[in-house]
Design a protein around this motif. Structure first.
Motif, PDB file in Angstrom:
ATOM      1  N   LEU A  73      30.677  51.543 -20.685  1.00  0.00           N
ATOM      2  CA  LEU A  73      29.418  51.877 -21.359  1.00  0.00           C
ATOM      3  C   LEU A  73      28.363  50.783 -21.211  1.00  0.00           C
ATOM      4  O   LEU A  73      27.211  50.993 -21.598  1.00  0.00           O
ATOM      5  CB  LEU A  73      29.679  52.156 -22.841  1.00  0.00           C
ATOM      6  N   SER A  74      28.740  49.652 -20.644  1.00  0.00           N
ATOM      7  CA  SER A  74      27.752  48.595 -20.417  1.00  0.00           C
ATOM      8  C   SER A  74      26.976  48.816 -19.122  1.00  0.00           C
ATOM      9  O   SER A  74      26.015  48.093 -18.845  1.00  0.00           O
ATOM     10  CB  SER A  74      28.443  47.229 -20.364  1.00  0.00           C
ATOM     11  N   GLN A  75      27.386  49.830 -18.351  1.00  0.00           N
ATOM     12  CA  GLN A  75      26.754  50.113 -17.070  1.00  0.00           C
ATOM     13  C   GLN A  75      25.871  51.366 -17.171  1.00  0.00           C
ATOM     14  O   GLN A  75      26.068  52.207 -18.043  1.00  0.00           O
ATOM     15  CB  GLN A  75      27.820  50.327 -15.986  1.00  0.00           C
ATOM     16  N   PRO A  76      24.909  51.507 -16.256  1.00  0.00           N
ATOM     17  CA  PRO A  76      24.096  52.730 -16.225  1.00  0.00           C
ATOM     18  C   PRO A  76      24.956  53.964 -15.957  1.00  0.00           C
ATOM     19  O   PRO A  76      26.060  53.855 -15.405  1.00  0.00           O
ATOM     20  CB  PRO A  76      23.125  52.474 -15.061  1.00  0.00           C
ATOM     21  N   ASP A  77      24.422  55.119 -16.325  1.00  0.00           N
ATOM     22  CA  ASP A  77      25.190  56.358 -16.197  1.00  0.00           C
ATOM     23  C   ASP A  77      25.719  56.574 -14.780  1.00  0.00           C
ATOM     24  O   ASP A  77      26.843  57.068 -14.594  1.00  0.00           O
ATOM     25  CB  ASP A  77      24.319  57.561 -16.586  1.00  0.00           C
ATOM     26  N   SER A  78      24.959  56.218 -13.776  1.00  0.00           N
ATOM     27  CA  SER A  78      25.323  56.499 -12.392  1.00  0.00           C
ATOM     28  C   SER A  78      26.568  55.745 -11.942  1.00  0.00           C
ATOM     29  O   SER A  78      27.291  56.190 -11.040  1.00  0.00           O
ATOM     30  CB  SER A  78      24.160  56.174 -11.451  1.00  0.00           C
ATOM     31  N   THR A 116      21.479  56.837 -36.354  1.00  0.00           N
ATOM     32  CA  THR A 116      20.376  56.506 -37.263  1.00  0.00           C
ATOM     33  C   THR A 116      19.125  57.325 -36.958  1.00  0.00           C
ATOM     34  O   THR A 116      18.310  57.585 -37.837  1.00  0.00           O
ATOM     35  CB  THR A 116      20.033  55.010 -37.184  1.00  0.00           C
ATOM     36  N   THR A 117      18.983  57.742 -35.696  1.00  0.00           N
ATOM     37  CA  THR A 117      17.808  58.537 -35.314  1.00  0.00           C
ATOM     38  C   THR A 117      18.161  59.979 -34.981  1.00  0.00           C
ATOM     39  O   THR A 117      17.299  60.860 -35.024  1.00  0.00           O
ATOM     40  CB  THR A 117      17.104  57.914 -34.101  1.00  0.00           C
ATOM     41  N   GLY A 118      19.430  60.212 -34.613  1.00  0.00           N
ATOM     42  CA  GLY A 118      19.834  61.557 -34.188  1.00  0.00           C
ATOM     43  C   GLY A 118      19.558  61.839 -32.731  1.00  0.00           C
ATOM     44  O   GLY A 118      19.777  62.965 -32.264  1.00  0.00           O
ATOM     45  N   TYR A 119      19.088  60.828 -31.973  1.00  0.00           N
ATOM     46  CA  TYR A 119      18.748  61.045 -30.563  1.00  0.00           C
ATOM     47  C   TYR A 119      19.994  60.937 -29.682  1.00  0.00           C
ATOM     48  O   TYR A 119      20.864  60.086 -29.915  1.00  0.00           O
ATOM     49  CB  TYR A 119      17.717  60.025 -30.085  1.00  0.00           C
ATOM     50  N   CYS A 120      20.037  61.770 -28.649  1.00  0.00           N
ATOM     51  CA  CYS A 120      21.067  61.648 -27.613  1.00  0.00           C
ATOM     52  C   CYS A 120      20.578  60.601 -26.611  1.00  0.00           C
ATOM     53  O   CYS A 120      19.546  60.786 -25.968  1.00  0.00           O
ATOM     54  CB  CYS A 120      21.308  62.991 -26.918  1.00  0.00           C
ATOM     55  N   LEU A 121      21.319  59.495 -26.487  1.00  0.00           N
ATOM     56  CA  LEU A 121      20.898  58.390 -25.643  1.00  0.00           C
ATOM     57  C   LEU A 121      21.390  58.510 -24.206  1.00  0.00           C
ATOM     58  O   LEU A 121      20.710  58.093 -23.272  1.00  0.00           O
ATOM     59  CB  LEU A 121      21.404  57.058 -26.230  1.00  0.00           C
ATOM     60  N   ARG A 122      22.582  59.076 -24.031  1.00  0.00           N
ATOM     61  CA  ARG A 122      23.174  59.149 -22.697  1.00  0.00           C
ATOM     62  C   ARG A 122      23.991  60.423 -22.571  1.00  0.00           C
ATOM     63  O   ARG A 122      24.532  60.946 -23.548  1.00  0.00           O
ATOM     64  CB  ARG A 122      24.099  57.953 -22.431  1.00  0.00           C
ATOM     65  N   THR A 123      24.096  60.922 -21.338  1.00  0.00           N
ATOM     66  CA  THR A 123      24.993  62.034 -21.024  1.00  0.00           C
ATOM     67  C   THR A 123      25.825  61.628 -19.822  1.00  0.00           C
ATOM     68  O   THR A 123      25.290  61.362 -18.745  1.00  0.00           O
ATOM     69  CB  THR A 123      24.209  63.320 -20.720  1.00  0.00           C
TER      70      THR A 123
END
Length: 466
Positions: A283-288, A242-249
């Motif tokens: 995906l419910s956890q932080p990237d680390s 909806t925004t086009g933003y990358c939220l996570r890598t």
């Protein structure tokens, strides 16, 4: 020698022979044949010679084509005879009524759709309408009406090969996502004549896969505004469409990330890579700490594809794993399937244990799809076939479909339609079609569609249906 030809047929053959010899630059041989046949000038003037000049060659090539058709029909008849010899009353009844729980694709396809000018790389079904999208190395996306077998439109915006397509998006607003070797992801709006509404740049190399992530919302299990992408830059990115933003890598793979598959509730994401591993992400956890499991010992080559097993498969896969009781159907990530260039399909539990290896393909395995009914797993391969594996018979291959004339590069099963009784004004219920998922609450029932599509390097899309 007995005469097989009528006098008229013999006359045409003789004239064709003379005309052929003349056209090939053998006038003396042609004249000798005319003298032998007593064919005067009046019966073989220049106009007649022109008429019969190419007839012999046309007849010859027609015979060759007919011979090929005869061989194909003989092969088809042998396959049908084998199927007839091995059939049972129950399988005959299932075929007659097209029981969605047991239906499997069979040759020939209902439609063969030619239009792409280079190999087809990906296909995807619209969750509600009779639309099939296909992407190709010719940089285009084509939209087909799979009921009629007709091309509806061609989307042109990518500047290099289209590598994957997927339908999904926010509830009530289905979008089409595509990714390409041009490093971009594009979003197309079916409600606005498939206008390219947004381009998502960010990856540093070819984007090899895109999948919408289900939200798990009751009543619409596949609605959601998140999109996952995999790239040759070794990363997985999560986008807000909806925004086009990358939220996570997400980082962890050591090489090209080839394929993605989200769980039906959107919590888990499965990925495969050229680093010969598959990885499970929470995906419910932080990237680390999102990486929960690495399947490192399953394959000895590039892992091309993956799929989460739906809850309907749990009784069969639990038996393969040696469990007396299957996991609860409410769990969305208990078993997975992976396929690779080692020609093997691995069935594994999400704790990392391989419970079964399926062998039979003669070349790289390109895509895996679980039958919505839970009994079968379908796979496609560069050996030109689609194979159907019966999970209730310890993964036995029960059908081989000769699906294309070249490598089969992609495979999709049409998403089920969920019918949900929704209270309306006055207390009456109404039905609404919902996109595919593991369940939708509120007494929704799943209607499995007997509809499978595949794409091939032979530049055709094929649709198999009941």
């Amino acid at each position: 020698m007995s005469k097989l030809l009528t006098s008229r047929q013999a006359e045409e053959l003789h004239k064709s022979l003379v005309a052929y010899l003349d056209a090939c630059g053998h006038p003396r041989a042609a004249q000798s044949l005319r003298d032998e046949l007593d064919l005067p000038e009046a019966a073989f003037d220049p106009a007649t010679a022109k008429k019969y000049e190419g007839l012999l060659e046309r007849k010859w090539t027609s015979v060759v084509r007919l011979q090929k058709k005869i061989l194909d029909l003989e092969s088809r008849a042998a396959a049908l005879q084998h199927e007839l010899d091995t059939t049972t009353p129950s399988s005959l009844a299932a075929r007659k009524t097209h029981d969605p729980a047991t239906w499997l694709p069979r040759a020939p396809p209902r439609h063969t759709l030619p239009s792409h000018r280079l190999p087809v790389t990906c296909v995807a079904f619209h969750p509600l309408f009779s639309t099939l999208a296909s992407g190709s190395e010719d940089c285009t996306i084509k939209l087909w009406d799979y009921e009629l077998g007709e091309l509806e439109r061609t989307l042109k915006s990518h500047t290099k090969a289209v590598l994957d397509v997927d339908f999904g998006g926010p509830r009530g607003n289905t979008l089409l996502a595509s990714c390409s070797s041009d490093l971009t992801i594009k979003l197309w709006d079916p409600a606005d004549a498939y206008k390219n509404i947004r381009t998502l740049p960010g990856h540093d190399h070819s984007v090899s896969a895109v999948r919408f992530i289900p939200s798990g919302a009751a009543g619409a299990p596949l609605s959601g505004n998140l999109l996952a992408s995999a790239s040759r830059d070794k990363t997985i990115r999560i986008w807000d469409v909806t925004t086009g933003y990358c939220l996570r890598t997400l980082r962890g793979h050591g090489d090209w990330v080839r394929a993605l598959n989200p769980s039906p509730d959107g919590r888990w994401l499965l990925s495969t890579s050229s680093d010969q591993t598959a990885r499970l992400w929470d995906l419910s956890q932080p990237d680390s700490i999102a990486l929960k499991q690495t399947f490192a010992d399953a394959h000895a080559h590039v892992v091309e594809c993956c799929a989460f097993a739906p809850p309907a498969t749990y009784p069969h896969l639990a038996a393969l794993a040696g469990l007396k009781k299957p996991p609860p159907a409410s769990s969305s990530a208990e078993y997975i399937a992976t396929g690779g260039r080692d020609k093997l399909i691995k069935l594994s539990s999400t704790n990392g244990l391989c419970i079964k290896t399926l062998t039979g393909h003669d070349n790289w395995i390109r895509a895996l799809v679980f039958h919505p009914g839970g009994k079968y797993l379908l796979s496609c391969s560069d050996d030109k076939t689609v194979r159907c594996w019966d999970l209730a018979q310890e993964g036995k291959c029960v059908r081989v479909v000769e699906a294309a004339e070249h490598f089969v590069s992609c495979l999709r099963w049409a998403p089920s339609v969920w019918k949900d009784a929704v209270p309306a004004a006055g207390g009456e219920g109404r039905e609404r079609a919902l996109t595919n998922g593991s369940g939708s609450g509120g007494g929704a029932t799943e209607q499995v569609r007997c509809l499978v599509a595949c794409g091939s390097v032979d530049m055709n899309v094929r649709v198999f249906s009941a």
